[in-house]
Design an enzyme around this catalytic site. Structure first.
Site, PDB file in Angstrom:
ATOM      1  N   PHE A  41       0.810  -1.215   0.000  1.00  0.00           N
ATOM      2  CA  PHE A  41       0.000   0.000   0.000  1.00  0.00           C
ATOM      3  C   PHE A  41       0.840   1.260   0.000  1.00  0.00           C
ATOM      4  O   PHE A  41       0.411   2.313  -0.467  1.00  0.00           O
ATOM      5  CB  PHE A  41      -0.908   0.011   1.232  1.00  0.00           C
ATOM      6  CG  PHE A  41      -0.168  -0.169   2.527  1.00  0.00           C
ATOM      7  CD1 PHE A  41       0.434   0.895   3.169  1.00  0.00           C
ATOM      8  CD2 PHE A  41      -0.060  -1.433   3.114  1.00  0.00           C
ATOM      9  CE1 PHE A  41       1.126   0.726   4.355  1.00  0.00           C
ATOM     10  CE2 PHE A  41       0.622  -1.617   4.305  1.00  0.00           C
ATOM     11  CZ  PHE A  41       1.218  -0.528   4.927  1.00  0.00           C
ATOM     12  N   CYS A  42       2.043   1.209   0.528  1.00  0.00           N
ATOM     13  CA  CYS A  42       2.827   2.411   0.837  1.00  0.00           C
ATOM     14  C   CYS A  42       3.608   2.885  -0.391  1.00  0.00           C
ATOM     15  O   CYS A  42       4.427   2.136  -0.933  1.00  0.00           O
ATOM     16  CB  CYS A  42       3.795   2.105   1.977  1.00  0.00           C
ATOM     17  SG  CYS A  42       4.918   3.474   2.343  1.00  0.00           S
ATOM     18  N   PRO A  43       3.405   4.138  -0.827  1.00  0.00           N
ATOM     19  CA  PRO A  43       4.152   4.612  -1.998  1.00  0.00           C
ATOM     20  C   PRO A  43       5.652   4.698  -1.755  1.00  0.00           C
ATOM     21  O   PRO A  43       6.448   4.559  -2.693  1.00  0.00           O
ATOM     22  CB  PRO A  43       3.555   6.007  -2.249  1.00  0.00           C
ATOM     23  CG  PRO A  43       2.962   6.424  -0.957  1.00  0.00           C
ATOM     24  CD  PRO A  43       2.488   5.156  -0.296  1.00  0.00           C
TER      25      PRO A  43
END
Length: 343
Positions: A41-43
């Site tokens: 999920f984390c950019p």
């Protein structure tokens, strides 16, 4: 690249980790020695994992993937943290220690650690400590730090995303790209009043307007033209999340990528569909459910919208010269864009 350590690896409980992998470093390049903790999920974790794949380091650096939600007071968790039925598609156990929560791994490196239990985080199995948990630092040295263990003459070994002849331009663009786009979506999304929201969201679209013009000027298929660079790695994780999350969840709805930015849209689709590593490291389920089910103050019912559909469109047009650049022409956005460096 200079692999000498320019600052302490970890200055104390309030500090993160800043180790560098490379020849002559405290952390030499070795296959199987290092383990990367990420969330799809984390950019920011996306950056590190993307470079790992682009550099052909998947067998050299294994990964553990936390669940997309819930975060909770204990931080990010691994499957099984709440019992045997606690599963989540495409997440993994903590492959090194069988931890329930990511913070347990952090405390193995510093039992008094008081910072954030963030991803990405790279662990040194041999020395039993964290190497680095700063994505921008990893983005830079992952490009070359493992070259000594990659096959001579291979495309992966030769790949650099920070070539000497483009460094000045990369440095200039990355300043406003990271400040106004990568960080800007969060400033808008987590704003607590109207003024703070507008102060955050206007630079986001000024940066997108500027990025649209920059890709068009350089003719694509990458931000600076024919060479894939750090700028593509910096922009992609934010842009791929834009329509599916940031437009509705973070109220970044002055425009959409697919509706208002035809040049960025083709750039994005080309990376996703045609460039090895980009689609593989993108997980829309984790992205959408993390944001919509982790921020109870923004989305208290934790309902995840079905749209947009599809998550990303297909059919790529690389004739950038014949695409008319788009723009979000809100007066405040245009005024903010005029303050950005000329392209």
């Amino acid at each position: 690249m200079d692999y000498g350590q320019t600052k302490p690896v970890h200055a104390g409980p309030e500090d993160g980790w800043h180790g560098v992998i490379g020849p002559g470093s405290r952390f030499p390049p070795e296959s199987g020695r290092y383990h990367l903790y990420i969330g799809y999920f984390c950019p920011f974790a996306h950056r590190a994992n993307l470079v790992r794949v682009l550099k052909g380091l998947e067998s050299a650096i294994d990964i553990s993937v936390v669940k997309a939600y819930p975060k909770g007071e204990a931080g990010w968790s691994f499957p099984g943290a709440n019992g045997p039925d606690d599963t989540y598609e495409d997440s993994t156990p903590d492959k090194l220690f069988g931890s329930k929560y990511l913070h347990e791994v952090y405390f193995r490196a510093d039992e008094n650690y008081k910072g954030r239990y963030s991803v990405p985080m790279l662990w040194d199995i041999k020395d039993g400590t964290i190497v680095n948990n700063e994505s921008l630092e990893m983005l830079r040295w992952l490009q070359t730090g493992f070259n000594g263990i990659l096959p001579r003459g291979s495309l992966q070994r030769e790949l650099t995303l920070y070539p000497k002849h483009l460094r000045a331009e990369i440095d200039e663009v990355s300043k406003w790209l990271t400040r106004d786009l990568n960080s800007g979506v969060y400033k808008a999304g987590f704003a607590r009043d109207q003024a703070a929201y507008e102060e955050g969201v206007i630079p986001v679209f000024a940066a997108l307007n500027q990025l649209e013009q920059l890709i068009h000027k350089n003719g694509g298929p990458y931000v600076l033209g024919e060479e894939l660079t750090e700028l593509d790695i910096l922009a992609y994780p934010t842009v791929i999340r834009f329509d599916v999350v940031y437009v509705q969840h973070f109220k970044c709805n002055l425009g959409t990528i697919r509706g208002n930015y035809p040049v960025i849209h083709e750039w994005l689709k080309n990376l996703y569909w045609n460039v090895e590593g980009f689609r593989k490291t993108t997980n829309f389920k984790h992205i959408k459910e993390n944001y919509t089910k982790s921020h109870s103050d923004i989305n208290p019912l934790a309902i995840t919208p079905l749209g947009p559909f599809p998550d990303i469109e297909d059919s790529v047009n690389l004739d950038f010269g014949h695409i008319r650049p788009g723009v979000v022409a809100h007066p405040a956005v245009l005024e903010k864009q005029r303050g950005l460096p000329d392209i």
